[in-house]
Enzyme design. Sequence first.
Site, PDB file in Angstrom:
ATOM      1  N   GLY A   1       0.822  -1.214   0.000  1.00 27.47           N
ATOM      2  CA  GLY A   1       0.000   0.000   0.000  1.00 27.47           C
ATOM      3  C   GLY A   1       0.856   1.265   0.000  1.00 27.47           C
ATOM      4  CG  ASP A   2       3.591   1.899   3.137  1.00 25.93           C
ATOM      5  OD1 ASP A   2       2.477   2.333   3.491  1.00 25.93           O
ATOM      6  OD2 ASP A   2       4.351   1.255   3.881  1.00 25.93           O
ATOM      7  CB  ALA A   3       4.902   0.277  -3.119  1.00 22.80           C
TER       8      ALA A   3
END
Length: 342
Positions: A296-298
């Site tokens: 999700g961060d990516a």
Amino acid sequence: MSPTKEYALLCLENPLLDIQAQGNDELLAKYGLEADNAILAEEKHLGIYEDLLNNYSAKLIAGGGAQNTARGAQYMLPPNSVVYLGGVGDDKYAAILHDAVKQAGLRVEYRVDKKEKTGRCGVVITGHHRSMCTDLGAANHYDLEHLKSPEVWKLVEGATHYFVGGYHLTVCPPAIMALAEEAAKNNKQFVFSLSAPFIPAVFKDALDATAPYWDYVIGNESEALSYAEAHGLETKDIKEIAKHLAALPKANKKRERVAIITQGTDPTVVATNGDVKEYPVHAIDGSQITDTTGAGDAFAAGFTAGLVAGAPLAQCVDQGQWLAKLSIQELGPSFPFPKQTY
Ligand code: ADP
Ligand code: MG
Ligand code: MG
């Protein structure tokens, strides 16, 4: 890609060192952890870090949600595009973080606390799932004073885009609000991540105070469901929840809000006021996945890099899917070198 202003993107949250290992259900049970959840450590969890290092051959990897996003956005943008703020200690863990961000070309302006340890995030991998347990340490001492210090505030003023991780709501809401208000006042873009299900559930009021400032709000399906439950929305339909998020009152009326909900391998839901679309992920074979920590961060990184470069919304989403696919083939929330280009 169009030329980008120097340090156009400024990110704020909690820099952490991930202590990551392959675990099993027994280990999750020992500390009362759930697969794919993220929590703040209580007294009973504090043994997990030594346990992971001593008994599970844990690796130390740069982490912290928005710091991963900042590294990822810098991965896709020209040099000197991204700066990241947060609190660390003066210890070997902070040195590891400095090495990692240097390698990524990410500029950091850390608030260094001499008395507190750099924050740690225990990451237990079970199959394609991860469970995270964070002891914030020095990250918990980030303050408005640091943000408003002349050198740092100059970077705030110079940036055109802000990315704030929702995890920071447990640390310093006044710093988040200062960025949010600065964005609205100057018609800059404010991107906010819901970060984890416990944020809408436990930090609802602080979250709601930031909501009018979201130009883009990004979450995964469990965060969307937690938001819906905490706010008494009588639906578990991700599209309906995304529409609700997009339609919340807005401070800067010059920009329409966009709500983006990722769903692992299922299509990403993107809502603007009155309109919902779905975008497929970049599928890869399960055998190619190393670990999904930071997917999700990516995604948020690729998406936000698109915003900074002025790409259309559909391309921003696709850049998110592309970078997430690269990241889950690496160990931890990392990106492949030599660099791949979108
Ligand atoms: P989080 O890491 O916050 O739980 P998600 O699990 O929803 O976020 O994943 C975010 C994005 O990462 C997805 O939209 C997708 O692009 C990508 N992704 C995650 N898991 C996979 C997978 N197994 N295969 C391909 N892409 C994936
Ligand atoms: Mg997920
Ligand atoms: Mg996430």
